[in-house]
Write an enzyme that holds these catalytic residues in place. Structure first.
Site, PDB file in Angstrom:
ATOM      1  N   ASN A 137      35.805  24.181  72.811  1.00  0.00           N
ATOM      2  CA  ASN A 137      33.862  25.113  72.063  1.00  0.00           C
ATOM      3  C   ASN A 137      33.668  24.231  71.320  1.00  0.00           C
ATOM      4  OD1 ASN A 137      35.471  27.550  73.092  1.00  0.00           O
ATOM      5  ND2 ASN A 137      35.188  29.181  70.905  1.00  0.00           N
ATOM      6  N   GLY A 138      33.679  23.265  70.431  1.00  0.00           N
ATOM      7  CA  GLY A 138      33.174  22.665  70.038  1.00  0.00           C
ATOM      8  C   GLY A 138      33.074  20.955  70.984  1.00  0.00           C
ATOM      9  N   HIS A 147      30.910  28.050  70.698  1.00  0.00           N
ATOM     10  CA  HIS A 147      31.505  29.013  70.090  1.00  0.00           C
ATOM     11  C   HIS A 147      31.084  30.752  71.145  1.00  0.00           C
ATOM     12  CE1 HIS A 147      34.170  27.270  67.575  1.00  0.00           C
ATOM     13  NE2 HIS A 147      33.113  26.734  66.650  1.00  0.00           N
ATOM     14  N   GLU A 173      45.013  27.900  59.999  1.00  0.00           N
ATOM     15  CA  GLU A 173      44.418  26.679  59.597  1.00  0.00           C
ATOM     16  C   GLU A 173      42.955  27.027  59.918  1.00  0.00           C
ATOM     17  OE1 GLU A 173      47.117  27.579  61.577  1.00  0.00           O
ATOM     18  OE2 GLU A 173      48.924  26.916  60.593  1.00  0.00           O
ATOM     19  N   ASP A 203      40.697  26.726  73.886  1.00  0.00           N
ATOM     20  CA  ASP A 203      40.152  25.975  72.707  1.00  0.00           C
ATOM     21  C   ASP A 203      39.236  25.069  73.778  1.00  0.00           C
ATOM     22  OD1 ASP A 203      40.398  23.766  71.286  1.00  0.00           O
ATOM     23  OD2 ASP A 203      42.248  23.146  71.621  1.00  0.00           O
ATOM     24  N   SER A 234      42.913  30.542  63.937  1.00  0.00           N
ATOM     25  CA  SER A 234      43.379  30.866  63.686  1.00  0.00           C
ATOM     26  C   SER A 234      43.633  30.357  61.567  1.00  0.00           C
ATOM     27  CB  SER A 234      44.589  28.837  63.720  1.00  0.00           C
ATOM     28  OG  SER A 234      43.906  27.934  63.042  1.00  0.00           O
ATOM     29  N   ARG A 236      49.811  21.291  72.683  1.00  0.00           N
ATOM     30  CA  ARG A 236      50.442  21.545  71.680  1.00  0.00           C
ATOM     31  C   ARG A 236      50.348  23.183  71.655  1.00  0.00           C
ATOM     32  NH1 ARG A 236      46.675  18.001  69.293  1.00  0.00           N
ATOM     33  NH2 ARG A 236      44.900  18.604  68.761  1.00  0.00           N
ATOM     34  N   ILE A 237      51.288  23.141  70.699  1.00  0.00           N
ATOM     35  CA  ILE A 237      50.967  25.111  70.408  1.00  0.00           C
ATOM     36  C   ILE A 237      49.859  25.558  69.396  1.00  0.00           C
ATOM     37  CG2 ILE A 237      52.727  27.119  69.753  1.00  0.00           C
ATOM     38  CD1 ILE A 237      53.449  25.899  72.775  1.00  0.00           C
ATOM     39  N   ARG A 288      28.558  23.300  66.950  1.00  0.00           N
ATOM     40  CA  ARG A 288      29.856  23.776  67.241  1.00  0.00           C
ATOM     41  C   ARG A 288      29.094  25.427  67.417  1.00  0.00           C
ATOM     42  NH1 ARG A 288      34.181  20.520  66.736  1.00  0.00           N
ATOM     43  NH2 ARG A 288      35.198  22.509  66.468  1.00  0.00           N
ATOM     44  N   LEU A 294      44.825  48.029  79.586  1.00  0.00           N
ATOM     45  CA  LEU A 294      44.954  46.516  79.605  1.00  0.00           C
ATOM     46  C   LEU A 294      44.786  46.456  77.709  1.00  0.00           C
ATOM     47  CD1 LEU A 294      45.622  42.990  80.390  1.00  0.00           C
ATOM     48  CD2 LEU A 294      42.734  43.030  79.505  1.00  0.00           C
TER      49      LEU A 294
HETATM   50  C1  IPE Z   1      44.095  26.644  68.186  1.00  0.00           C
HETATM   51  O1  IPE Z   1      42.805  25.587  68.203  1.00  0.00           O
HETATM   52  C2  IPE Z   1      42.928  27.681  67.424  1.00  0.00           C
HETATM   53  C3  IPE Z   1      42.415  28.235  68.265  1.00  0.00           C
HETATM   54  C4  IPE Z   1      42.017  28.417  69.433  1.00  0.00           C
HETATM   55  C5  IPE Z   1      42.195  29.611  67.679  1.00  0.00           C
HETATM   56  P1  IPE Z   1      42.679  24.850  67.148  1.00  0.00           P
HETATM   57  O2  IPE Z   1      41.145  23.933  67.640  1.00  0.00           O
HETATM   58  O3  IPE Z   1      42.069  25.106  65.666  1.00  0.00           O
HETATM   59  O4  IPE Z   1      44.032  23.605  67.589  1.00  0.00           O
HETATM   60  P2  IPE Z   1      43.915  22.313  67.316  1.00  0.00           P
HETATM   61  O5  IPE Z   1      43.363  22.091  65.534  1.00  0.00           O
HETATM   62  O6  IPE Z   1      43.313  21.189  68.056  1.00  0.00           O
HETATM   63  O7  IPE Z   1      46.013  21.644  67.281  1.00  0.00           O
HETATM   64  C1  IPE Z   2      38.123  26.675  69.922  1.00  0.00           C
HETATM   65  O1  IPE Z   2      37.107  25.410  70.444  1.00  0.00           O
HETATM   66  C2  IPE Z   2      37.795  28.221  68.648  1.00  0.00           C
HETATM   67  C3  IPE Z   2      38.647  28.020  67.636  1.00  0.00           C
HETATM   68  C4  IPE Z   2      39.573  27.102  67.501  1.00  0.00           C
HETATM   69  C5  IPE Z   2      37.808  28.797  66.449  1.00  0.00           C
HETATM   70  P1  IPE Z   2      37.624  24.577  68.806  1.00  0.00           P
HETATM   71  O2  IPE Z   2      36.575  24.893  68.404  1.00  0.00           O
HETATM   72  O3  IPE Z   2      38.839  24.681  68.500  1.00  0.00           O
HETATM   73  O4  IPE Z   2      36.387  23.344  69.395  1.00  0.00           O
HETATM   74  P2  IPE Z   2      37.156  21.771  70.037  1.00  0.00           P
HETATM   75  O5  IPE Z   2      38.925  21.463  69.896  1.00  0.00           O
HETATM   76  O6  IPE Z   2      36.459  21.575  68.382  1.00  0.00           O
HETATM   77  O7  IPE Z   2      36.941  21.484  71.056  1.00  0.00           O
HETATM   78 MG    MG Z   3      40.021  22.652  68.784  1.00  0.00          MG
END
Ligand code: IPE
Ligand code: IPE
Ligand code: MG
Length: 249
Positions: free
Chosen positions: A29-30, A44, A74, A27, A72, A201-202, A40, A138
């Site tokens: 990347n954005g 990635h 979502e 998590d 995900s 969080r999970i 963003r 692996l």
């Molecule tokens: C969880 O990250 C999903 C992945 C890392 C692929 P999100 O950025 O989507 O999760 P939330 O929305 O912060 O819970």
């Molecule tokens: C995790 O980074 C990658 C994916 C969920 C695809 P995010 O894209 O959720 O980055 P933030 O949480 O917005 O920084």
């Molecule tokens: Mg995120």
């Protein structure tokens, strides 16, 4: 490998048990991209380097299974442009990394609702799974279009169907039978869950499988995550007291 990473690797080898299975919520990347005034998608893109670091760190440390959360269920609610960029990256990852992964003995599996992927992304998934099928060093599971609740509902449905068709007695449904219908069937549960970017969080990841995982959250944003960070997490894990509900003698 940096000197510190090498020193940490030596320490964790001396330190005791290396987790058999590590799961990671990749998590941040954005945020990594916005900190730099970049789109963003640049975050990635940069995150791919961290995947390589982590795979190589796991190979060096002797971790058997690495399960990473890449996209995900979502995440389908994100803007189409971001989804397209992520799917293009998946294809790029396969084109760039598959042969090296194969050489390294990494066997890749993609876990999730893959029916939702576009044909090109679907083809990339099939290609990397086929090309790396012989790997024995692996197991790399990439969770893509993945949601843990959906995975569990699917497992329930599969068991119900077997009972309905007379293939299984209802009393034979136990924890092992349920786990056997999950996408992770056959792998041990994760010993260690790492989440980057500080989120506590999970997010619908491996809800069943993480029942007794040790949790490790780091503020490091995913694109900055290195094997040194991985070894730091494993060293922290080695200091944990895993009781599984029991008390220590
Ligand atoms: C969880 O990250 C999903 C992945 C890392 C692929 P999100 O950025 O989507 O999760 P939330 O929305 O912060 O819970
Ligand atoms: C995790 O980074 C990658 C994916 C969920 C695809 P995010 O894209 O959720 O980055 P933030 O949480 O917005 O920084
Ligand atoms: Mg995120």
């Amino acid at each position: 490998m940096t000197d510190t990473a090498g020193a940490r690797l030596d320490l964790l080898r001396e330190g005791g048990v290396v987790p058999r299975h590590i799961a990671i919520i990749m998590d941040g990347n954005g945020r990594w991209a916005s900190e730099r005034g970049l789109p963003r998608s640049a975050g990635h893109q940069a995150g791919m380097g961290a995947v390589r670091e982590t795979v190589e760190g796991c190979l060096a440390a002797g971790v058997g299974v690495l399960t990473i959360f890449a996209f995900s269920q979502e995440n389908w609610q994100r803007p189409a442009a971001e989804i397209d960029a992520l799917m293009a990256l998946l294809e790029e990852y396969v084109a760039r990394e598959a042969s090296e992964l194969r050489t390294q003995g990494v066997r890749v599996r993609m876990l999730g609702d893959l029916e939702r992927l576009q044909p090109a992304a679907r083809a990339a998934v099939d290609s990397i799974e086929n090309r790396t099928a012989g790997g024995g060093a692996l197991d790399l599971n990439i969770c893509l279009s993945y949601g843990s609740r959906a995975e569990m509902v699917r497992a329930a449905r599969l068991l119900a169907r077997r009972v309905r068709d007379g293939e299984m007695d209802i009393d034979a449904i136990d924890e092992a039978a349920f786990a056997g219908q999950l996408l992770t069937a056959g792998w041990p549960d994760p010993d260690l869950l790492i989440r980057t970017s500080g989120e506590m969080r999970i997010s619908n990841f491996l809800l069943w499988q993480l029942a007794y995982a040790e949790l490790y959250v780091t503020a490091v944003l995913w694109p900055d995550f290195t094997r040194e960070d991985l070894f730091t997490a494993v060293l922290d894990y080695q200091r944990r007291d895993r009781r599984f509900g029991r008390i220590n003698a």
